[in-house]
Design a protein around this motif. Structure first.
Motif, PDB file in Angstrom:
ATOM      1  N   ARG A 198       0.923  -1.224  -0.099  1.00 39.28           N
ATOM      2  CA  ARG A 198       0.084  -0.058  -0.017  1.00 39.28           C
ATOM      3  C   ARG A 198       0.717   1.372   0.009  1.00 39.28           C
ATOM      4  NH1 ARG A 198      -3.310   4.055   2.205  1.00 39.28           N
ATOM      5  NH2 ARG A 198      -5.655   3.422   1.627  1.00 39.28           N
ATOM      6  N   VAL A 208       1.089   4.457  -2.529  1.00 41.83           N
ATOM      7  CA  VAL A 208       0.874   5.837  -1.889  1.00 41.83           C
ATOM      8  C   VAL A 208       2.172   6.826  -2.561  1.00 41.83           C
ATOM      9  CG1 VAL A 208       1.214   7.361   0.068  1.00 41.83           C
ATOM     10  CG2 VAL A 208      -0.368   5.212   0.244  1.00 41.83           C
ATOM     11  N   VAL A 226       1.199   7.729  -5.916  1.00 41.45           N
ATOM     12  CA  VAL A 226       0.187   8.595  -5.855  1.00 41.45           C
ATOM     13  C   VAL A 226       1.310  10.037  -5.574  1.00 41.45           C
ATOM     14  CG1 VAL A 226      -1.617   9.766  -4.564  1.00 41.45           C
ATOM     15  CG2 VAL A 226      -1.753   7.524  -5.070  1.00 41.45           C
ATOM     16  N   LYS A 257       0.977  13.402  -7.631  1.00 40.24           N
ATOM     17  CA  LYS A 257       0.582  14.684  -7.129  1.00 40.24           C
ATOM     18  C   LYS A 257       1.785  15.912  -7.185  1.00 40.24           C
ATOM     19  CE  LYS A 257      -3.110  13.229  -3.766  1.00 40.24           C
ATOM     20  NZ  LYS A 257      -3.407  12.978  -2.523  1.00 40.24           N
ATOM     21  N   THR A 270      -1.721  17.124  -0.975  1.00 41.58           N
ATOM     22  CA  THR A 270      -1.697  15.856  -0.533  1.00 41.58           C
ATOM     23  C   THR A 270      -2.817  15.218   0.178  1.00 41.58           C
ATOM     24  OG1 THR A 270       0.780  16.213   0.441  1.00 41.58           O
ATOM     25  CG2 THR A 270      -0.467  14.379   1.285  1.00 41.58           C
ATOM     26  N   GLU A 271      -3.383  16.015   1.071  1.00 39.85           N
ATOM     27  CA  GLU A 271      -4.799  15.682   1.575  1.00 39.85           C
ATOM     28  C   GLU A 271      -5.901  15.974   0.545  1.00 39.85           C
ATOM     29  OE1 GLU A 271      -6.727  17.728   5.212  1.00 39.85           O
ATOM     30  OE2 GLU A 271      -6.338  15.953   5.721  1.00 39.85           O
ATOM     31  N   ASP A 272      -6.843  14.605   0.661  1.00 42.71           N
ATOM     32  CA  ASP A 272      -7.952  14.646  -0.417  1.00 42.71           C
ATOM     33  C   ASP A 272      -8.953  14.109   0.474  1.00 42.71           C
ATOM     34  OD1 ASP A 272      -9.990  13.982  -2.239  1.00 42.71           O
ATOM     35  OD2 ASP A 272      -8.560  13.577  -3.748  1.00 42.71           O
ATOM     36  N   GLU A 287     -10.706  10.147   0.694  1.00 44.92           N
ATOM     37  CA  GLU A 287     -10.688   9.757   2.226  1.00 44.92           C
ATOM     38  C   GLU A 287     -12.095   8.950   2.342  1.00 44.92           C
ATOM     39  OE1 GLU A 287      -8.592  11.470   5.389  1.00 44.92           O
ATOM     40  OE2 GLU A 287      -7.058  11.992   4.240  1.00 44.92           O
ATOM     41  N   VAL A 324     -12.758   5.926   0.537  1.00 45.19           N
ATOM     42  CA  VAL A 324     -12.120   4.895   0.939  1.00 45.19           C
ATOM     43  C   VAL A 324     -12.782   4.313   1.962  1.00 45.19           C
ATOM     44  CG1 VAL A 324      -9.956   3.940   1.906  1.00 45.19           C
ATOM     45  CG2 VAL A 324      -9.892   5.663   0.160  1.00 45.19           C
ATOM     46  N   MET A 357      -4.338   6.076   6.467  1.00 47.46           N
ATOM     47  CA  MET A 357      -4.366   7.234   5.373  1.00 47.46           C
ATOM     48  C   MET A 357      -3.682   8.564   6.181  1.00 47.46           C
ATOM     49  SD  MET A 357      -7.938   7.055   3.343  1.00 47.46           S
ATOM     50  CE  MET A 357      -8.988   7.101   4.745  1.00 47.46           C
ATOM     51  N   ALA A 373      -0.246   7.575   5.705  1.00 53.19           N
ATOM     52  CA  ALA A 373       0.142   7.935   4.516  1.00 53.19           C
ATOM     53  C   ALA A 373       0.212   9.328   3.982  1.00 53.19           C
ATOM     54  CB  ALA A 373      -1.086   7.432   3.406  1.00 53.19           C
ATOM     55  N   LYS A 374      -0.372  10.264   4.685  1.00 51.42           N
ATOM     56  CA  LYS A 374      -0.282  11.690   4.525  1.00 51.42           C
ATOM     57  C   LYS A 374       1.041  12.165   4.896  1.00 51.42           C
ATOM     58  CE  LYS A 374      -4.387  12.406   5.803  1.00 51.42           C
ATOM     59  NZ  LYS A 374      -5.763  13.030   6.466  1.00 51.42           N
ATOM     60  N   GLN A 395       3.800  10.863   2.576  1.00 47.34           N
ATOM     61  CA  GLN A 395       3.964  11.632   1.324  1.00 47.34           C
ATOM     62  C   GLN A 395       4.367  13.159   1.673  1.00 47.34           C
ATOM     63  OE1 GLN A 395       0.436  11.965  -1.387  1.00 47.34           O
ATOM     64  NE2 GLN A 395      -0.474  10.410  -0.017  1.00 47.34           N
TER      65      GLN A 395
END
Ligand SMILES: O=C(O)C(=O)C[C@]1(C(=O)O)C=C[C@@H](O)C=C1
Length: 480
Positions: free
Chosen positions: A409, A413, A416, A420, A427-429, A433, A436, A461, A464-465, A468
């Protein structure tokens, strides 16, 4: 200290039970003389034990759940005591038959109390039940030596009965003073699990394990009953014929100790159970097909190790894990199937020989094959973990899978993140989210854990942020 005393007492009972299993046959001549009967008639008395077991297992099992392990254990011990004291002094064959039935009842009471008790004593360890088998074998090993000694010194045969009687008497005092795990506490923990509705998996497992109660006993009885005759038939010497049975016994004790140690160290009960059943099948096929004494000897040892090395106890442990607050009843039913096997195998195999069976061991192969099929089902269905250790092993294995998936995963990411950065997207969407989390909702079948699942994925998530962001920072630092 109390637990040690209690466990010691429980194991000691099985040493005495090992004596009881062969004490009548070992002293049959003297007993027949006492009863004023022939050996043939005297051996009929042995069947009383089987009848006692068959009748009592279910009842004792249910009583053990109803009234607690201590009471049933003491009933088992005192009825055995009665059997050991009265049998050598009794001169009536009718009473002797009654005493045999009492021995069968004693056996079932002992089992119905002890097996559940061991699983309740050590919640994180079900290997003690396998050790019971070792004590039975030691008893069966010692008694013939005692009988020989008494004969050699022209002493009264009844002493061989009074020795186990004395051990039992002392052990009754020992166990009366021991504290048993409180039934109430056991029930509280387990009642919760038992309130859940019975599912197909439990029904399937219980059914195949009851079948195993029959086959695991039958496969051993068939072998021990016929191996010497079979070996003589295929032209092996008398010595080899008897040696095969001795090697089987040595294999059995080796198997018990090995299984005990393996299960203490590793949580591999399903794998071990499957492997032992496969080895047993291969071993019995080899014994049946081989005409080479050395190969047959190795196979007989392997068969003892695998088929008589505690697999029956392992199966019972798995059964007890399915319905934890019916342990006594389940133990009773399981061993009832075993008693049916002890009754029917001599009859079935006798018929096969009468019908002119070419190879009497082929019947044993069929039974070993059924046992294997059961082991495959148990392996595939995955019974619930029956100890803390087992449950943690399962968690370890699942965590290992989760880690692998998490690595994949995070790779996704990372991809992604590259896109981006290239398109200068934040980054944050939050919309993504939510999508998901909706998917988590759709995929989670056990709705009671949905909030936990969503929480976990939300956490992933969030991480993950952060990941990122760290990637972007690294990039900007490098770019600078
Ligand atoms: O799909 C994205 O846009 C991601 O950055 C991945 C991810 C995720 O871990 O699933 C992480 C952060 C976003 O807020 C949304 C989803």
């Amino acid at each position: 200290m109390n637990q040690f005393k209690l466990k010691q007492g429980l194991f000691l009972n099985y040493l005495v039970h090992g004596f009881a299993l062969i004490i009548l046959t070992q002293n049959l001549l003297e007993l027949a003389h006492n009863w004023n009967s022939t050996i043939a008639v005297a051996s009929f008395v042995l069947s009383g034990i089987g009848i006692g077991r068959l009748v009592a297992y279910l009842i004792m099992g249910m009583l053990s759940d109803r009234f607690g392990r201590k009471q049933i254990l003491l009933i088992g011990m005192s009825t055995y005591l009665l059997f050991f004291i009265v049998t050598p002094m009794n001169h009536s064959i009718m009473i002797a038959y009654g005493l045999s039935i009492i021995a069968g009842i004693a056996n079932s009471a002992l089992d119905s109390a002890t097996y559940p008790l061991f699983t309740e004593l050590s919640r994180n360890d079900s290997s003690n039940n396998i050790l019971i088998k070792a004590f039975i074998s030691i008893g069966e090993f010692i008694l013939p030596l005692i009988v020989l000694f008494l004969k050699g010194h022209q002493l009264w045969f009844g002493i061989s009965f009074l020795i186990p009687a004395a051990i039992l008497g002392l052990n009754i005092i020992n166990l009366i003073t021991c504290q048993f795990p409180a039934k109430r506490v056991v029930d509280q923990v387990e009642a919760k699990q038992s309130n859940e509705p019975i599912n197909m998996k439990q029904v399937a497992l219980t059914t195949v394990l009851f079948i195993y109660g029959f086959t695991s006993m039958a496969v051993m009885i068939w072998f021990t009953q016929w191996i010497t005759i079979f070996a003589n038939q295929i032209g092996f010497s008398d010595v080899t014929a008897h040696l095969l049975l001795s090697l089987y016994s040595i294999g059995s004790i080796t198997g018990v100790i090995a299984s005990f140690l393996i299960l203490k160290r590793f949580n591999a009960r399903r794998q071990l159970f499957l492997d032992l059943n496969l080895v047993a099948l291969i071993a019995i096929i080899t014994v049946s097909a081989s005409r080479i004494p050395l190969l047959s000897s190795v196979a007989a040892f392997a068969f003892g190790l695998s088929a008589a090395g505690g697999v029956m106890q392992m199966a019972l442990n798995q059964l007890l894990a399915i319905f934890p607050n019916r342990k006594g009843t389940l133990t009773g039913i399981f061993f009832m199937f075993g008693s049916i096997a002890s009754f029917t195998v001599p009859i079935i195999s006798g018929f096969l020989i009468l019908l002119g069976a070419q190879n009497i061991l082929n019947g044993d192969i069929v039974i070993a094959l059924i046992s294997c099929l059961v082991a495959i089902v148990v392996f595939a269905v995955k019974p619930a973990p029956n100890s803390l250790g087992d449950a943690r092993t399962e968690i370890n294995q699942l965590d290992a899978k989760l880690i692998k998936i998490l690595e994949q995963r995070f790779q996704a990411v990372k991809a992604v993140s590259h896109f981006k950065q290239a398109d200068h997207i934040q980054t944050e969407d939050l919309k993504r989210e939510q999508a998901v989390l909706n998917q988590v909702d759709q995929l989670t079948k056990q709705k009671d854990i949905l909030p936990y699942n969503q929480n976990i994925i939300q956490n992933i998530m969030n991480n993950a942020k952060q990941y990122q962001n760290s990637l972007t920072q690294n990039k900007t630092v490098k770019d600078d």
